[in-house]
Design an enzyme around this catalytic site. Structure first.
Site, mmCIF file in Angstrom:
data_model
loop_
_atom_site.group_PDB
_atom_site.id
_atom_site.type_symbol
_atom_site.label_atom_id
_atom_site.label_comp_id
_atom_site.label_asym_id
_atom_site.label_seq_id
_atom_site.Cartn_x
_atom_site.Cartn_y
_atom_site.Cartn_z
ATOM 1 N N TYR A 154 -114.692 -44.694 40.668
ATOM 2 C CA TYR A 154 -113.478 -44.288 39.936
ATOM 3 C C TYR A 154 -112.486 -45.450 39.829
ATOM 4 C CZ TYR A 154 -110.543 -40.560 37.973
ATOM 5 O OH TYR A 154 -109.800 -39.763 37.139
ATOM 6 N N LYS A 161 -104.399 -42.556 38.559
ATOM 7 C CA LYS A 161 -104.107 -41.158 38.935
ATOM 8 C C LYS A 161 -103.102 -41.112 40.086
ATOM 9 C CE LYS A 161 -106.615 -38.762 36.025
ATOM 10 N NZ LYS A 161 -105.931 -38.185 34.863
HETATM 11 N N1 LIG Z 1 -113.559 -34.222 33.605
HETATM 12 C C1 LIG Z 1 -113.248 -34.372 34.880
HETATM 13 O O1 LIG Z 1 -114.109 -34.452 35.760
HETATM 14 C C2 LIG Z 1 -111.783 -34.424 35.280
HETATM 15 C C3 LIG Z 1 -111.431 -34.145 36.609
HETATM 16 C C4 LIG Z 1 -110.084 -34.215 36.982
HETATM 17 C C5 LIG Z 1 -109.138 -34.556 36.033
HETATM 18 N N2 LIG Z 1 -109.515 -34.826 34.742
HETATM 19 C C6 LIG Z 1 -108.479 -35.205 33.777
HETATM 20 O O2 LIG Z 1 -108.380 -34.241 32.770
HETATM 21 C C7 LIG Z 1 -107.767 -34.846 31.632
HETATM 22 C C8 LIG Z 1 -108.548 -34.481 30.379
HETATM 23 O O3 LIG Z 1 -109.818 -35.101 30.402
HETATM 24 P P1 LIG Z 1 -111.167 -34.334 30.042
HETATM 25 O O4 LIG Z 1 -112.025 -34.456 31.231
HETATM 26 O O5 LIG Z 1 -110.884 -33.012 29.452
HETATM 27 O O6 LIG Z 1 -111.839 -35.319 28.960
HETATM 28 P P2 LIG Z 1 -111.722 -35.414 27.362
HETATM 29 O O7 LIG Z 1 -112.465 -36.654 26.999
HETATM 30 O O8 LIG Z 1 -112.128 -34.157 26.726
HETATM 31 O O9 LIG Z 1 -110.144 -35.621 27.137
HETATM 32 C C9 LIG Z 1 -109.490 -36.865 27.265
HETATM 33 C C10 LIG Z 1 -108.496 -36.922 26.125
HETATM 34 O O10 LIG Z 1 -107.645 -38.086 26.204
HETATM 35 C C11 LIG Z 1 -107.309 -38.403 24.862
HETATM 36 N N3 LIG Z 1 -106.709 -39.736 24.744
HETATM 37 C C12 LIG Z 1 -107.248 -40.925 25.123
HETATM 38 N N4 LIG Z 1 -106.407 -41.929 24.787
HETATM 39 C C13 LIG Z 1 -105.320 -41.353 24.189
HETATM 40 C C14 LIG Z 1 -104.117 -41.847 23.627
HETATM 41 N N5 LIG Z 1 -103.854 -43.171 23.586
HETATM 42 N N6 LIG Z 1 -103.221 -40.967 23.102
HETATM 43 C C15 LIG Z 1 -103.466 -39.640 23.123
HETATM 44 N N7 LIG Z 1 -104.593 -39.107 23.635
HETATM 45 C C16 LIG Z 1 -105.506 -39.953 24.161
HETATM 46 C C17 LIG Z 1 -108.644 -38.292 24.135
HETATM 47 O O11 LIG Z 1 -108.472 -38.200 22.745
HETATM 48 C C18 LIG Z 1 -109.185 -36.994 24.752
HETATM 49 O O12 LIG Z 1 -108.800 -35.879 23.965
HETATM 50 C C19 LIG Z 1 -107.685 -36.338 31.936
HETATM 51 O O13 LIG Z 1 -106.400 -36.649 32.447
HETATM 52 C C20 LIG Z 1 -108.723 -36.493 33.029
HETATM 53 O O14 LIG Z 1 -108.506 -37.625 33.844
HETATM 54 C C21 LIG Z 1 -110.805 -34.752 34.345
#
Ligand SMILES: NC(=O)c1ccc[n+]([C@@H]2O[C@H](COP(=O)([O-])OP(=O)(O)OC[C@H]3O[C@@H](n4cnc5c(N)ncnc54)[C@H](O)[C@@H]3O)[C@@H](O)[C@H]2O)c1
Length: 255
Positions: A154, A161
């Site tokens: 990570y 984060k």
């Molecule tokens: N998937 C996991 O395992 C997990 C676990 C914990 C937290 N998260 C967090 O959840 C959140 C959503 O991620 P996800 O897993 O749904 O993936 P995802 O890829 O579906 O979503 C990530 C989003 O970030 C957007 N993005 C990237 N750069 C951008 C910018 N400059 N301006 C506006 N939007 C932008 C993308 O368009 C996308 O919609 C993130 O913060 C991620 O770190 C994910």
């Protein structure tokens, strides 16, 4: 309309596929009475297509959270759809490949800076951009991955984060007087587009499968999305600067 979020007007960022955590947030919020406006980044026609899969098609506003002109014009563009906001969801993260996957010691500042700009600073940028639309009782919610620990692969996203978790506490401090809350949901690993771009992500999948006390479904965004909706609701009126773990209990364990 009845439901946990009846009458709430929400701005939900971060939908790119129907596996996005933000998509499940938008769906569950609508099912519980909210009016949802989405933002999309870059691939607008794709986001618009995904928005049609919600129970009610939601309007999509373009937002690159690093673009000051997008942020400055956001209130005006949101007002074309709703007259104010009761809640804002930050579901955004990005790190160039060099900052992930075991390259912690080699990642250069330009790439690390990009990761921090999109994944950490943007939480504040989005909040301040939306402030003119928000009143007391408003709620801002973001998504984190437990940054109290160093995880394999990570790397600098973990640092981003950690910054996000701190930024949420500072937003709680600075927005409390206005009656606006800031909280995060710390989700376990979920198979989304962002997750698939992390080389070695399967290490998390195996760890959660073996250790989460409640078990963990890598393909079910529902539990994390429901927690986001709960924090957007009126049921956490005195909670801010908090991080709610939705990880099957993984964070609570030692060896
Ligand atoms: N998937 C996991 O395992 C997990 C676990 C914990 C937290 N998260 C967090 O959840 C959140 C959503 O991620 P996800 O897993 O749904 O993936 P995802 O890829 O579906 O979503 C990530 C989003 O970030 C957007 N993005 C990237 N750069 C951008 C910018 N400059 N301006 C506006 N939007 C932008 C993308 O368009 C996308 O919609 C993130 O913060 C991620 O770190 C994910």
């Amino acid at each position: 309309m009845s439901g946990l979020l009846a009458g709430k007007r929400l701005l939900v960022t971060g939908v790119i596929t129907d596996a996005s955590i933000a998509f499940s947030v938008a769906k569950i919020a609508q099912e519980n009475g909210a009016t949802v406006v989405l933002t999309g980044f870059g691939r607008m026609s794709l986001v618009e297509r995904i928005a049609k899969r919600l129970p009610q098609e939601a309007p999509v506003i373009e937002l690159d959270v690093t673009d000051p002109s997008h942020l400055d014009s956001l209130p005006q563009r949101v007002r074309a759809h709703v007259d104010g906001l009761d809640g804002v969801v930050h579901s955004i993260a990005f790190g160039p490949q060099s900052v992930l996957g075991g390259e912690f010691l080699n990642a250069g500042w330009a790439d690390v800076a990009k990761a921090l700009e999109v994944s950490t600073y943007s939480y504040k940028s989005l909040a301040t951009a939306c402030l003119p639309l928000m009143d007391a009782g408003g709620s801002i919610v973001g998504l984190t991955f437990d940054a109290t620990k160093a995880w394999p692969v990570y790397d600098w996203m973990g640092v981003a984060k950690a910054g996000l978790e701190s930024a949420s506490r500072y937003l709680a401090l600075h927005l409390g007087k206005q009656g606006i809350r800031s909280n995060l949901v710390s989700a376990g690993p979920l198979r989304t587009m962002a997750a698939k771009s992390i080389p070695g992500f399967e290490q998390f999948e195996d760890a959660w499968a073996q250790r989460a006390p409640l078990g963990w479904d890598l393909t079910d965004q529902g539990p994390a999305a429901r927690a986001v909706c709960a924090l957007l609701s009126d049921w956490f009126p005195a909670t801010t600067g908090e991080i709610v773990h939705v990880d099957g209990g993984y964070h609570a364990l030692g060896a």
